[in-house]
Design a protein around this motif. Sequence first.
Motif, mmCIF file in Angstrom:
data_model
loop_
_atom_site.group_PDB
_atom_site.id
_atom_site.type_symbol
_atom_site.label_atom_id
_atom_site.label_comp_id
_atom_site.label_asym_id
_atom_site.label_seq_id
_atom_site.Cartn_x
_atom_site.Cartn_y
_atom_site.Cartn_z
ATOM 1 N N LEU A 178 -21.122 17.701 -45.312
ATOM 2 C CA LEU A 178 -20.942 18.127 -43.926
ATOM 3 C C LEU A 178 -22.117 18.985 -43.472
ATOM 4 C CD1 LEU A 178 -17.162 19.084 -44.137
ATOM 5 C CD2 LEU A 178 -18.139 16.910 -43.368
ATOM 6 N N THR A 179 -22.255 19.127 -42.166
ATOM 7 C CA THR A 179 -23.367 19.911 -41.621
ATOM 8 C C THR A 179 -23.140 21.408 -41.729
ATOM 9 O OG1 THR A 179 -22.363 19.687 -39.435
ATOM 10 C CG2 THR A 179 -24.067 18.087 -40.034
ATOM 11 N N SER A 180 -21.894 21.807 -42.041
ATOM 12 C CA SER A 180 -21.580 23.226 -42.225
ATOM 13 C C SER A 180 -20.329 23.334 -43.081
ATOM 14 C CB SER A 180 -21.375 23.912 -40.871
ATOM 15 O OG SER A 180 -20.294 23.330 -40.171
ATOM 16 N N PRO A 181 -20.080 24.472 -43.698
ATOM 17 C CA PRO A 181 -18.864 24.629 -44.516
ATOM 18 C C PRO A 181 -17.607 24.375 -43.693
ATOM 19 C CG PRO A 181 -20.392 26.418 -44.943
ATOM 20 C CD PRO A 181 -20.947 25.669 -43.768
ATOM 21 N N ALA A 182 -16.617 23.715 -44.322
ATOM 22 C CA ALA A 182 -15.370 23.371 -43.615
ATOM 23 C C ALA A 182 -14.199 23.522 -44.571
ATOM 24 C CB ALA A 182 -15.443 21.956 -43.060
ATOM 25 N N PRO A 183 -13.772 24.759 -44.839
ATOM 26 C CA PRO A 183 -12.646 24.950 -45.755
ATOM 27 C C PRO A 183 -11.344 24.362 -45.247
ATOM 28 C CG PRO A 183 -13.207 26.994 -44.614
ATOM 29 C CD PRO A 183 -14.299 26.027 -44.318
ATOM 30 N N ASP A 184 -11.278 24.054 -43.946
ATOM 31 C CA ASP A 184 -10.056 23.489 -43.375
ATOM 32 C C ASP A 184 -10.085 21.967 -43.328
ATOM 33 O OD1 ASP A 184 -12.096 23.369 -41.510
ATOM 34 O OD2 ASP A 184 -10.755 23.619 -39.789
#
Length: 471
Positions: free
Chosen positions: A25-31
């Motif tokens: 992904l282009t950024s962290p996505a813990p959800d």
Amino acid sequence: MRLLLALILSLFLSQLNAQKISILLTSPAPDAFVSVAPLKYNKDFAYSFTWDDAYDDAYTCAFHLLNGGRVPLNDVLYSQLFYTDGCGNKIPFRGGIAWNSDNTIGIDVHTGNVSDRMTWKQLDTLYSNGWDVFNHSFSHKSDATQVMTPTDYKNEITLNPPALRQNTVAKIETPMFVIPFGDTNYVNYARNQSYNAVFNQSGDVIGYGGLNIDKDIDFSKVIHRQLLEESLTSLHFFDSVALRSQKGVHYWYNEFTHRIDDVTSTGFNFYIVNNYFNKIANTNGAVGNGKDNIWMAPLQEVAEYLTMRKNLAFQTKINASVVEVNFDFSKVPSWFRRNSVTLLLTNTANIASIDFPKNWAVTYQTRGTNKIINIDFGNTTFVTATQNIENISVLKIFPSIADDEIKIETLFDLPDAQFKISDVFGRTFSGYPIKNGSTLKLDVSNFSTGYYIFSLTSQNKIYSERFVIVR
């Protein structure tokens, strides 16, 4: 010897590890949340059309009308009718052929010696272009034409598959049975031959007027096909199904006919069928201003996907900007012609790239809240991957098919665990802390009928189990 054993173990583990995709992904996505789409390409509804009895116009007219090509009947060149895979790639409308190899007096009618029947070579062409072929009995005998004995029924079912394998380059297999003449006596004989699905237009059938597929389909029951004739109101049945397939409700609708040339018979005049399919393509396909919400595929392809949806297991692990999806194919049947699935990735970050095994094919959307990931697993011989999935049995949900209440147990200590319940579109219904090692009771009496996913997040890992609400 120890070096050899280590090498074998390494190769085995690499095979297990290869059964996954890694989404960057282009950024962290813990959800981030991954689920299986209700239908392939995340379409609103599935539509299957079958041409019975292997008349030649299923090839000369229908194939060229749907796939694009010149129709000999009027010497007109037609453009392809299609939808997309949700990722910008065109997929032509495809149908199926209910095939009889011989006529009732034991003559092979597909060698080119009978003018109005499809040839074996033409059938191979259809099959290579994604059409499916179904056992429609060897010679179309039924109780409507003669007195049938148990031996007659058995022979009609068992003689057709070897004829197809022997006379086609593709060695076509027929895991679906389409009953001829609506003769319901065929049902038990087909079941005894272990057919994966049986279709009929009469008798004790499910799915008349369309089959709601938002819960698992019982393929032990006979599935309805609607006979389509230009003289009947059945021309309007499609519109009714399309109208009901919205707001998260999904249907699968089956139709069939026989002739679509200028011959007066049970079927269409070609010019009517031309208007019929062009209207579908321009309304629900991706032609013109179509909504692109239809999945027009042979009934076998739809049955495969619904079976894959039920049996494919996977586990999601998140590490900062990487979402790893590990697949477990141990319960996936071996009769599929296609091993494919569409996943929905629910999160706010965009997809930068996806890493996957070289023998798989993947298409995907890079943006959007519910991103589509289409995976074709190819002809991989799958190895059970559960040994490589951490804590795959962390959750226990009962009952898995519920009405008004479900209970959840955690089987391991999960620090700071949080859970949420989502439907197959990723819409969240609740989220509360959970006490480890205890049984949590949840009131789901207000939930609509359909699939739901209970997911539990702990230390940046997500564990999930499905349950179904049925009323």
